[in-house]
Design a protein around this motif. Structure first.
Motif, short mmCIF file in Angstrom:
data_model
loop_
_atom_site.label_atom_id
_atom_site.label_comp_id
_atom_site.label_asym_id
_atom_site.label_seq_id
_atom_site.Cartn_x
_atom_site.Cartn_y
_atom_site.Cartn_z
N ASP A 339 4.92 -6.74 13.63
CA ASP A 339 3.55 -7.01 13.18
C ASP A 339 3.19 -6.14 11.97
N PHE A 340 3.69 -4.93 11.96
CA PHE A 340 3.43 -4.02 10.83
C PHE A 340 3.95 -4.63 9.53
N TRP A 341 5.17 -5.13 9.56
CA TRP A 341 5.78 -5.65 8.34
C TRP A 341 5.23 -7.02 7.96
N LEU A 342 4.80 -7.79 8.95
CA LEU A 342 4.11 -9.05 8.62
C LEU A 342 2.80 -8.77 7.90
N LEU A 343 2.05 -7.79 8.39
CA LEU A 343 0.80 -7.41 7.73
C LEU A 343 1.08 -6.87 6.33
N LYS A 465 -2.03 7.60 7.74
CA LYS A 465 -0.66 7.34 7.30
C LYS A 465 -0.37 5.84 7.26
N ILE A 466 -0.73 5.15 8.33
CA ILE A 466 -0.42 3.73 8.45
C ILE A 466 -1.15 2.93 7.38
N TYR A 467 -2.43 3.19 7.21
CA TYR A 467 -3.23 2.48 6.21
C TYR A 467 -2.68 2.69 4.80
N ASN A 468 -2.37 3.93 4.46
CA ASN A 468 -1.91 4.23 3.11
C ASN A 468 -0.51 3.71 2.85
N PHE A 469 0.32 3.61 3.89
CA PHE A 469 1.65 3.02 3.69
C PHE A 469 1.52 1.52 3.38
N ILE A 470 0.69 0.82 4.16
CA ILE A 470 0.49 -0.61 3.89
C ILE A 470 -0.12 -0.81 2.50
N LEU A 471 -0.95 0.14 2.08
CA LEU A 471 -1.58 0.06 0.76
C LEU A 471 -0.55 0.09 -0.36
N LEU A 472 0.65 0.61 -0.10
CA LEU A 472 1.70 0.63 -1.11
C LEU A 472 2.13 -0.79 -1.51
#
Length: 560
Positions: A339-343, A465-472
């Protein structure tokens, strides 16, 4: 954020939200790139591919939030804002020296780094205020995310109003304003943005307060576009220009009316405050709802060390249970979830393609026959704002009343983007502004939905951490799509010049007509089809999670 003191009382969270609004309205400096990109192009003698990469530098800096995401659990938000102030001073200060001509000609690579450093101030600012306010208002994450990301989306319109009204269209003055203005806002907000005692039970007054902030922010967005449009069609006197800017400042200040009202008309303390009302040093991060009580918890790193030591001594024989979706995840645990990588993939396509259009908006306008890009930038900013604000509010309604995952909105926006990019590919002046506004809405929805969804799926404990990684995904998408757009644009410009379509030798790097971006927009439309498919898969997968979180009489949300 173990051991970090929290502020008790019902007013401090709202005062912090009011200060956060100012921070976020200043944080979107990367979205103002289109206002000074042409001046950079002239000062550096660069082609469009190089300018596109400078736009990517802004997106890279704005999205490099892993470091603030890591330290936000250990440092006070004021320290993050201090770093943001220093970053803006250094980065935009160097860029201002290059554009103003005060310094000798600076190399291209140095300007790239300077823009990256300057725009990185936005990552520190957003992390400081977003993480703090999401934890101060754990039951209103959608509203908080929509409001704060919405004001960030309005940054382009705010800077455009200042650019046209007070700075008289000077790119050098705008860069000087970014250099000094961002630092000033950060320093002023340091005292007010702070962890506060959260409300753990929904109440009507809190909903009314959020509605007031949403309405005032909507009025600000409409006002900014109206003021910018008026300035483009009517010659305004300096006194009237400054009056319009004063009204803008008052509208941005309007959320502060909430703590002022609470001071003048005192009521009982908020319902649902934690039992330790008199404890002023309560840890900031609250435990997951799956825990049996609402006691204090420590940050994971010291706790992990203690457990490991105890296990080594034979005192403890235990293994940490893997969290389920909807509970608090460690960062490395979230990385292992599909789900993380789909998002991440959906965000990569939706935001990466949108920011590519924003960075190339000046050239898209020229190709379509519009020399002035200020209205287009303002319309994108307004659409971005309403997308972020509406995305938070509508997704909150969907999850609370229908237990429908927020990502349904992303599916809808990706479908709209498929058609909108094909309209862009026509290269028509008549549809330019409408298409820009629609794209801004779709772009904004992705931000507010991503913020809320990631916090619900993986918890708030390591949300930074999670939010800023997806923001990449934002700069990665911008790099891929902007490189394609710049290459095709320069190729078409060279064809026009060799064919004699462009007579002025000084305009070798300028392209006119639909062919400049047609292939780029067709590719972006195809990518939106893929984004729609990924969104459908993600929504189907996480539907049971939302039924568990919001299916009962009271929401069961991790992190509160």
């Amino acid at each position: 954020m173990a051991g970090l003191a929290v502020k008790a009382g019902s007013r401090p969270p709202w005062l912090g939200l009011g200060a956060a609004v100012w921070v976020q309205a200043s944080a979107g400096t990367s979205s103002a790139f289109a206002l000074y990109s042409h001046a950079l192009k002239v000062a550096l003698g660069a082609d469009q591919s190089q300018i596109a990469l400078l736009g990517v530098a802004c997106n890279v800096g704005d999205s490099l939030g892993l470091l603030p995401g890591v330290v936000c659990n250990k440092l006070h938000p004021a320290l993050l804002l201090l770093v943001a102030a220093a970053s803006g001073l250094l980065g935009y200060g160097a860029t201002w020296l290059a554009v103003s001509g005060i310094a000798p000609a600076l190399p291209y690579w140095l300007i790239w780094i300077a823009l990256c450093v300057g725009s990185n101030s936005g990552a520190w600012m957003s992390t400081a205020v977003l993480v703090t306010n999401m934890r101060n208002f754990p039951l209103s994450r959608g509203a908080v995310a929509g409001i704060l990301k919405g004001y960030s989306g309005l940054s382009a319109a705010v800077y455009t109003a200042i650019y046209t009204g007070a700075l008289h269209g000077s790119a050098a003055n705008l860069l000087l304003f970014l250099t000094l203005g961002v630092a000033t806002v950060c320093l002023l907000a340091m005292y007010f943005v702070r962890p506060c005692e959260p409300s753990l039970v929904e109440n009507s007054s809190e909903r009314v307060h959020f509605l007031f902030v949403q309405i005032s922010s909507a009025l600000l967005g409409v006002y900014l576009v109206a003021a910018t449009t008026l300035d483009n069609f009517v010659t305004l006197s300096p006194a009237l220009n400054y009056s319009l800017l004063a009204i803008m400042v008052i509208l941005i200040l309007s959320p502060v009316a909430i703590p002022v009202k609470m001071t003048l008309f005192r009521t009982n303390r908020r319902k649902g405050s934690s039992a330790a009302d008199n404890d002023q040093t309560e840890p900031f991060i609250l435990p997951s709802s799956t825990e049996p009580n609402l006691g204090n918890i420590e940050d994971e790193d010291p706790a992990d060390i203690d457990v490991l030591l105890a296990e080594g001594e034979g005192a403890v024989k235990q293994k940490r249970k893997k969290p389920r979706r909807g509970e608090d995840f460690r960062f490395r645990e979230a990385l292992l979830k599909a789900d993380f990588w789909l998002l991440f993939g959906v965000f990569f396509i939706g935001v990466g393609s949108g920011v590519t259009v924003l960075n190339n908006l000046a050239q898209i306008g020229i190709a379509a026959g519009s020399a002035d890009t200020t209205i287009a930038v303002s319309l994108f900013s307004l659409g971005n704002f309403f997308g972020r604000l509406g995305g938070g509010a509508v997704s909150d309604y969907l999850v609370r009343s229908r237990t429908i995952p927020r990502t349904v909105l992303i599916i809808g926006t990706q479908l709209v983007m498929i058609i909108n990019y094909l309209v862009f590919a026509l290269g028509l002046y008549a549809t330019l502004y409408i298409s820009v506004g629609i794209l801004g809405i779709c772009y904004g929805v992705h931000f507010s939905v991503m913020v809320s969804t990631s916090s619900e799926l993986f918890g708030l404990k390591q949300f930074g951490k999670i939010y800023n990684f997806i923001l990449l995904a934002n700069p990665l998408g911008a790099l891929v799509f902007s490189s394609l757009a710049g290459y095709i644009y320069d190729l078409e410009a060279a064809k026009q010049h060799s064919a004699g379509a462009v007579g002025d030798s000084e305009n070798v790097t300028v392209c006119y007509g639909p062919s400049c971006f047609r292939l780029t927009f067709c590719v972006l439309s195809g990518m939106a089809c893929l984004g729609t498919l990924l969104g459908v898969v993600l929504t189907v997968r996480i539907r049971p999670v939302y039924q568990k979180l919001y299916g009962g009489s009271q929401p069961r949300i991790s992190g509160h």
